[in-house]
Design a protein around this motif. Structure first.
Motif, PDB file in Angstrom:
ATOM      1  N   ILE A 254      36.361 -86.296   7.529  1.00 13.72           N
ATOM      2  CA  ILE A 254      36.745 -86.451   8.875  1.00 13.72           C
ATOM      3  C   ILE A 254      36.009 -85.480   9.751  1.00 13.72           C
ATOM      4  N   GLN A 255      35.224 -86.159  10.730  1.00 19.04           N
ATOM      5  CA  GLN A 255      34.881 -85.329  11.765  1.00 19.04           C
ATOM      6  C   GLN A 255      35.462 -84.887  13.020  1.00 19.04           C
TER       7      GLN A 255
ATOM      8  N   LEU B  29      44.045 -84.445  22.565  1.00 13.68           N
ATOM      9  CA  LEU B  29      43.821 -84.850  21.183  1.00 13.68           C
ATOM     10  C   LEU B  29      44.026 -86.227  21.121  1.00 13.68           C
ATOM     11  N   PHE B  30      42.946 -86.842  20.584  1.00 10.43           N
ATOM     12  CA  PHE B  30      43.166 -88.577  20.352  1.00 10.43           C
ATOM     13  C   PHE B  30      43.290 -88.655  18.998  1.00 10.43           C
ATOM     14  N   LEU B  31      44.355 -89.319  18.495  1.00  9.10           N
ATOM     15  CA  LEU B  31      44.238 -89.688  16.894  1.00  9.10           C
ATOM     16  C   LEU B  31      44.645 -91.245  17.061  1.00  9.10           C
ATOM     17  N   SER B  32      43.882 -91.973  16.411  1.00  8.61           N
ATOM     18  CA  SER B  32      44.186 -93.257  15.933  1.00  8.61           C
ATOM     19  C   SER B  32      44.044 -93.963  14.461  1.00  8.61           C
ATOM     20  N   ASP B  33      44.816 -94.829  14.095  1.00 10.90           N
ATOM     21  CA  ASP B  33      44.232 -95.188  12.895  1.00 10.90           C
ATOM     22  C   ASP B  33      44.445 -94.500  11.841  1.00 10.90           C
ATOM     23  N   LEU B  34      45.982 -93.714  11.772  1.00  8.88           N
ATOM     24  CA  LEU B  34      45.890 -92.386  10.796  1.00  8.88           C
ATOM     25  C   LEU B  34      46.278 -93.361   9.392  1.00  8.88           C
TER      26      LEU B  34
ATOM     27  N   GLY C 109      35.570 -91.093   9.468  1.00 11.68           N
ATOM     28  CA  GLY C 109      36.494 -91.087  10.371  1.00 11.68           C
ATOM     29  C   GLY C 109      36.612 -89.978  11.453  1.00 11.68           C
ATOM     30  N   GLU C 110      37.354 -89.839  12.266  1.00 17.23           N
ATOM     31  CA  GLU C 110      37.239 -88.883  13.392  1.00 17.23           C
ATOM     32  C   GLU C 110      38.441 -88.645  13.740  1.00 17.23           C
ATOM     33  N   ILE C 111      38.542 -87.183  14.568  1.00 17.04           N
ATOM     34  CA  ILE C 111      39.844 -86.567  15.185  1.00 17.04           C
ATOM     35  C   ILE C 111      39.018 -86.422  16.419  1.00 17.04           C
ATOM     36  N   THR C 112      39.277 -86.904  17.647  1.00 16.58           N
ATOM     37  CA  THR C 112      38.640 -86.871  18.911  1.00 16.58           C
ATOM     38  C   THR C 112      39.457 -86.014  19.983  1.00 16.58           C
ATOM     39  N   LEU C 113      38.532 -84.968  20.398  1.00 22.29           N
ATOM     40  CA  LEU C 113      39.053 -84.060  21.552  1.00 22.29           C
ATOM     41  C   LEU C 113      38.326 -84.492  22.688  1.00 22.29           C
TER      42      LEU C 113
END
Length: 476
Positions: free
Chosen positions: A225-226, A247-252, A457-461
């Motif tokens: 995960i990036q 912090l934006f998290l989606s589709d965990l 996959g990503e974690i978005t800041l």
């Protein structure tokens, strides 16, 4: 005419059909052509004659349906139509009796609700076909039992709100989807009849990747995960929110891969933000038990360091009955609602809508109801499919997920499938629609099959910045 071996069962089926058509017509047509048969007039006791549920639309639906289906089971068309009219007449008699007893429309009385709508057409059918008394009795008993339990399913599953202060418009199609998604006993049937999952999981993709030896690599890719950092500039952003970090998290899909939660916890260890937003799809499957994903969510949330809390919306994998469990973990759910964030007397608003993809219950107008005019808004939805409604409400930033960026992509990260009705340019990353800026996350988890190729996959800041500027993005 009906053969001698099957008159009872065939006619019971026919009775169920003609009596089910009025509520089916109501489900399909909604408020259209819903003029009541009594025209809203009152009887001498100042109560409705029949009530608002007995409509011209229902009468016509039963008459047409009975006439058309009758030849398929061996009845003449005129007998089918006559039986339908008699069934509706019996239903009207039941309603008339209940109104005289001052019972409101929709009140159930066992046997009275079923008796006359079956008795009148059965008498005509018996007269034409010379049915015996035991056959007539069997028809009535079978119909009463089946119709009673069908009615309970209809009223207590399809139309009854599942929660106190149910936030959705009660629509039968939505309630049926919720029931399928949230009731564990249906899990095996749902798996079998979910042809999309059946096709992708069992027939093509999973065997293909296993045979080629790529399955384990795909799982490893899904756990790589990036952390994607983006800065968005807005002239209308209040000064107090310049450099505000989200912090934006989606589709965990937390219960999809066993070690995914641990991977996310490690990735979030040194991240501190002002606000965390979760874009839905916390559960892996669209059906079955929710306890596993709740356990993972309870483990994950304490590791999110967010000054102003954690807000979220429902995805197409998250049925409404899951919302109270989510909120018990500390996640504030926005279901067509808004939430203000304050800094030094200035505010921005987080506007969250219900799932726009599967349940199709996103209501931007309702979500913006309490938002002041000219306020800066971050619009949170599970998928990009509410982009036009958000733009019409003057949203500044649209955050969503759902597409997984394609999850399994071509080598240039071009998605093969997006599973979205929105334009393909909204499938991943930054995009613009009219004056609204949008961002679609590739998501942190994986669904259908727990694999990713050419689409990490990503974690978005996200950093909100005051003023004009060029979108900036890089990965860590």
């Amino acid at each position: 005419m009906i053969t001698a071996a099957t008159p009872v069962l065939s006619f019971v089926f026919f009775l169920l059909w003609i009596n089910a058509l009025p509520p089916l017509a109501s489900m399909i047509c909604g408020e259209r052509w819903s003029r009541p048969l009594d025209g809203g007039r009152l009887w001498r006791d100042q109560q409705p004659i029949f009530g608002p549920h007995k409509t011209i639309r229902g009468l016509i639906a039963s008459l047409l349906g009975g006439t058309l289906v009758a030849p398929l089971i061996g009845l003449t068309w005129w007998l089918g139509g006559a039986c339908a009219l008699l069934a509706m007449g019996g239903d009207l008699l039941s309603s008339f009796i209940k109104r005289r007893r001052t019972l409101s429309s929709g009140t159930e009385i066992v046997i009275l609700d079923q008796l006359f709508e079956a008795l009148f057409p059965t008498l005509l059918f018996a007269l034409i076909t010379n049915l015996s008394w035991w056959q007539m009795t069997a028809i009535l008993l079978l119909f009463i039992v089946i119709a009673y339990w069908s009615s309970r399913f209809w009223h207590f599953i399809i139309f009854r709100p599942p929660l106190k202060n149910y936030p959705r418009q009660i629509r039968s199609t939505v309630r049926l989807r919720e029931w399928r998604a949230c009731h564990t006993p249906l899990a095996r049937w749902q798996t079998f009849f979910n042809m999309t999952s059946f096709f992708t999981d069992l027939v093509v993709l999973a065997p293909l990747f296993k045979l080629t030896g790529l399955y384990e690599k795909g799982v490893a890719n899904a756990l790589n995960i990036q952390v994607v950092k983006k800065t968005f500039h807005f002239p209308a952003l209040p000064e107090a929110f310049d450099q505000f970090r989200i912090l934006f998290l989606s589709d965990l899909h937390l219960d999809g891969i066993e070690s995914l939660t641990d991977t996310l916890i490690d990735s979030l260890r040194d991240i501190e933000v002002d606000l965390c937003l979760i874009g839905g799809d916390i559960r892996m499957q669209t059906y079955g038990p929710i306890a596993p994903c709740i356990r993972h969510l309870r483990r994950l949330l304490p590791h999110i360091q967010s000054q102003d809390g954690i807000l979220g919306v429902l995805g197409n994998h998250d049925c409404l009955e899951m919302a109270p469990d989510f909120e018990e973990t500390g996640l504030i759910m926005l279901i067509n609602e808004s939430w203000p964030i304050e800094r030094n007397g200035e505010h921005i608003w987080i506007v969250g809508v219900d799932d726009p993809h599967f349940y199709k219950m996103a209501n931007a107008e309702a979500a913006f109801r309490d938002v002041p005019a000219q306020a800066f808004t971050v619009f949170l939805a599970h998928s990009p499919e509410a982009y036009q409604e958000a733009s019409q409400c003057n949203a500044n930033l649209y955050l969503c997920g759902h597409t997984h960026g394609g999850q399994i992509c071509l080598p240039n990260q071009r998605p093969i499938f997006t599973n979205s009705r929105a334009p393909r340019y909204t499938a991943s990353g930054s995009w613009q629609y009219q004056k609204m800026t949008g961002y679609t996350s590739r998501g942190a988890g994986a669904s259908s099959i727990p694999l990713r190729f050419h689409c990490p996959g990503e974690i978005t800041l996200i950093t909100l910045a005051k003023g004009d500027g060029i979108l900036q993005a890089y990965s860590k």
